[in-house]
Design a protein around this motif. Structure first.
Motif, PDB file in Angstrom:
ATOM      1  N   ARG A 245     -45.062 -56.347   6.955  1.00 18.07           N
ATOM      2  CA  ARG A 245     -45.685 -55.664   6.151  1.00 18.07           C
ATOM      3  C   ARG A 245     -46.949 -54.910   7.109  1.00 18.07           C
ATOM      4  O   ARG A 245     -47.160 -53.840   6.642  1.00 18.07           O
ATOM      5  N   LYS A 324     -46.436 -63.309  -6.447  1.00 17.87           N
ATOM      6  CA  LYS A 324     -46.637 -62.257  -5.823  1.00 17.87           C
ATOM      7  C   LYS A 324     -45.624 -61.480  -4.805  1.00 17.87           C
ATOM      8  O   LYS A 324     -45.464 -60.388  -4.650  1.00 17.87           O
ATOM      9  N   CYS A 325     -44.691 -62.617  -3.958  1.00 21.17           N
ATOM     10  CA  CYS A 325     -43.822 -62.119  -3.084  1.00 21.17           C
ATOM     11  C   CYS A 325     -42.688 -61.620  -3.954  1.00 21.17           C
ATOM     12  O   CYS A 325     -42.009 -60.532  -3.554  1.00 21.17           O
ATOM     13  N   CYS A 328     -43.626 -57.651  -5.138  1.00 20.60           N
ATOM     14  CA  CYS A 328     -44.111 -57.041  -3.873  1.00 20.60           C
ATOM     15  C   CYS A 328     -42.952 -56.099  -3.338  1.00 20.60           C
ATOM     16  O   CYS A 328     -41.866 -56.302  -3.046  1.00 20.60           O
ATOM     17  N   ARG A 331     -41.185 -56.822  -0.235  1.00 18.15           N
ATOM     18  CA  ARG A 331     -40.201 -58.262   0.121  1.00 18.15           C
ATOM     19  C   ARG A 331     -38.863 -57.926   0.641  1.00 18.15           C
ATOM     20  O   ARG A 331     -38.545 -58.890   1.197  1.00 18.15           O
ATOM     21  N   CYS A 334     -40.264 -58.073   4.553  1.00 17.39           N
ATOM     22  CA  CYS A 334     -41.097 -59.371   4.652  1.00 17.39           C
ATOM     23  C   CYS A 334     -40.354 -60.575   4.022  1.00 17.39           C
ATOM     24  O   CYS A 334     -39.667 -61.236   4.575  1.00 17.39           O
ATOM     25  N   GLY A 335     -40.872 -60.722   2.629  1.00 14.99           N
ATOM     26  CA  GLY A 335     -40.283 -61.852   1.896  1.00 14.99           C
ATOM     27  C   GLY A 335     -41.309 -63.253   2.083  1.00 14.99           C
ATOM     28  O   GLY A 335     -40.896 -63.945   1.324  1.00 14.99           O
ATOM     29  N   GLY A 336     -42.193 -63.134   2.775  1.00 17.02           N
ATOM     30  CA  GLY A 336     -43.120 -64.138   2.882  1.00 17.02           C
ATOM     31  C   GLY A 336     -42.544 -65.549   3.515  1.00 17.02           C
ATOM     32  O   GLY A 336     -41.093 -65.580   3.682  1.00 17.02           O
ATOM     33  N   ASP A 352     -45.958 -66.935  -0.585  1.00 12.10           N
ATOM     34  CA  ASP A 352     -46.540 -67.332   0.869  1.00 12.10           C
ATOM     35  C   ASP A 352     -48.164 -67.414   0.627  1.00 12.10           C
ATOM     36  O   ASP A 352     -48.642 -66.310   0.205  1.00 12.10           O
ATOM     37  N   CYS A 355     -50.606 -65.050   2.934  1.00 13.08           N
ATOM     38  CA  CYS A 355     -50.599 -63.419   3.079  1.00 13.08           C
ATOM     39  C   CYS A 355     -51.696 -63.099   1.845  1.00 13.08           C
ATOM     40  O   CYS A 355     -51.525 -63.247   0.680  1.00 13.08           O
ATOM     41  N   TYR A 357     -52.197 -60.039   0.802  1.00 12.66           N
ATOM     42  CA  TYR A 357     -51.832 -58.867   0.072  1.00 12.66           C
ATOM     43  C   TYR A 357     -51.335 -59.084  -1.469  1.00 12.66           C
ATOM     44  O   TYR A 357     -50.658 -59.891  -1.910  1.00 12.66           O
TER      45      TYR A 357
HETATM   46  S1  SF4 Z   1     -45.795 -62.572   1.829  1.00 12.49           S
HETATM   47 FE1  SF4 Z   1     -47.211 -60.750   1.287  1.00 12.49          FE
HETATM   48  S2  SF4 Z   1     -46.135 -58.816   2.142  1.00 12.49           S
HETATM   49 FE2  SF4 Z   1     -44.740 -60.517   2.181  1.00 12.49          FE
HETATM   50  S3  SF4 Z   1     -43.519 -60.359   0.413  1.00 12.49           S
HETATM   51 FE3  SF4 Z   1     -45.250 -61.843   0.012  1.00 12.49          FE
HETATM   52  S4  SF4 Z   1     -46.936 -60.716  -0.887  1.00 12.49           S
HETATM   53 FE4  SF4 Z   1     -45.500 -59.147   0.131  1.00 12.49          FE
END
Ligand code: SF4
Length: 374
Positions: A245, A324-325, A328, A331, A334-336, A352, A355, A357
């Motif tokens: 991300r 929030k993942c 997002c 996702r 990324c997906g965390g 996660d 992170c 964000y």
């Molecule tokens: S870890 Fe952060 S950037 Fe990745 S999906 Fe989750 S919130 Fe989004």
């Protein structure tokens, strides 16, 4: 005996459907290790476990790995794989099956130039060594044993001397994060082809180390993205997929973030989605840091467990992510870290917490650093 050159190359990553096969299959061949690293996921022990997969069971596991398709990457990890007397035999067996065998040994006096040469002759494609501190004092303190920094650097040089590609793995914690620039220089000096930077997940003995803050992690990701632009080696993160991300944000607007394609490919891999782990006693986990079992490989369940178990299937569905993942826009790239979500919230589909964000418009709960009672 020197083995003939291996003819099959790695499969084209863009051709791999991660719902069918992992990019990386890790086999923890043992938990035995003579080191006592402060971050050890495996809680490594001095002796081998009595129920460890036997040589024959290990070969049956490699037979199953071959069913994923040609060129399957298999990483032999531990503990210290060198504590198994059948290690060379297992490497030769996997190589003869057409598997790409790699190894993550511990930096001990057992890792001699002769051993490295023997492993290369047996078919090892890459040696991954851990260096967590930029000097003997900090690395040896991290590893719990004096002399390991020097032994690891000597092993790295021996690998280079026999033409064995080298990967350096580094664990980032609050205790070592300031040494990353010096470590970057060392990775370059040793001629590594890849630097794998691991962000601590609080499992095993890693619970006693302090993780870095989300804000510091974000700054490290931005720095690593810059390093990857001009370093003579590749850079990857482990258990920190939001590196993708950060890279995407540095290169383009979020609205242009790459989406999964028709078969669900993404830019990277997550636990259970391009990644699988077999424990020393044969349990199939999405990752070594996500010790939730999808069954045993002793009964031949590797491929079916990876492809069809509820656990692995849910981890591959980014629309099942929560918090929030789940909200997002990144996702799919990324997906965390699913392992950190499991370690901190007890739910592998939670957010996660490393992170920082916050997705556009997201107003739901924020992840906690640690699950209650942790
Ligand atoms: S870890 Fe952060 S950037 Fe990745 S999906 Fe989750 S919130 Fe989004």
């Amino acid at each position: 005996m020197k083995r003939p050159p291996h003819v099959s190359g790695p499969p084209d990553p863009s051709s791999i459907d991660t719902s069918e096969r992992p990019f990386v299959l890790i086999w923890e061949v043992t938990q035995a290790c003579n080191l006592a690293c402060t971050h050890c996921r495996a809680n490594a022990q001095p002796n081998r476990h009595p129920d460890e997969l036997t040589t024959e069971e290990g070969k049956r596991l490699l037979d199953q790995a071959r069913e994923f398709g040609p060129g399957q990457l298999v990483v032999l990890s531990g503990g210290d794989p060198l504590t198994r007397p059948d290690l060379v035999e297992l490497v030769e067996y996997g190589t003869d099956l057409g598997l790409r065998m790699t190894l993550t040994p511990s930096g001990t006096s057992s890792l001699t130039p002769e051993t490295i040469s023997d492993l290369k002759d047996a078919g090892i494609r890459r040696l991954a060594l851990s260096i967590d501190g930029a000097n003997p004092e900090s690395h040896d303190a991290f590893r719990g044993e004096p002399g390991t920094f020097e032994q690891t650097v000597e092993a790295a040089k021996a690998a280079r001397d026999v033409g064995l590609p080298l990967q350096i793995n580094t664990t980032v914690s609050a205790q070592t994060v300031d040494e990353l620039p010096e470590l970057r220089a060392l990775v370059s000096e040793l001629g590594a082809v890849l630097w794998s930077v691991f962000f601590l997940v609080p499992v095993g003995r890693g619970r006693i180390l302090d993780p870095i803050t989300p804000e510091r992690a974000e700054a490290v990701m931005q720095w690593l993205s810059d390093v990857s632009d001009d370093a003579p080696f590749g850079v990857k993160t482990t258990e920190a997929p939001f590196y993708r991300r950060v890279s995407a944000q540095q290169r383009r607007d979020a609205s242009d973030a790459p989406k999964a394609d028709a078969i669900g490919r993404r830019n990277g891999i997550l636990a259970g989605d391009g990644f699988a782990f077999v424990s020393h006693v044969g349990e199939l986990y999405p990752s070594g840091f996500l010790p939730k079992s999808a069954g045993t490989v002793r009964d031949g369940g590797l491929v079916d467990g990876y492809r069809n178990s509820d656990l692995f299937q849910s981890l591959r569905d980014r629309d099942e992510l929560r918090g929030k993942c789940g909200a997002c826009e990144f996702r799919h790239v990324c997906g965390g870290s699913r392992s950190r979500a499991y370690a901190t919230a007890g739910d592998p589909l939670a957010s996660d917490p490393l992170c920082p964000y916050v997705p556009n418009g997201y107003e739901g709960p924020m992840p906690n650093e640690r699950a209650s009672g942790d």
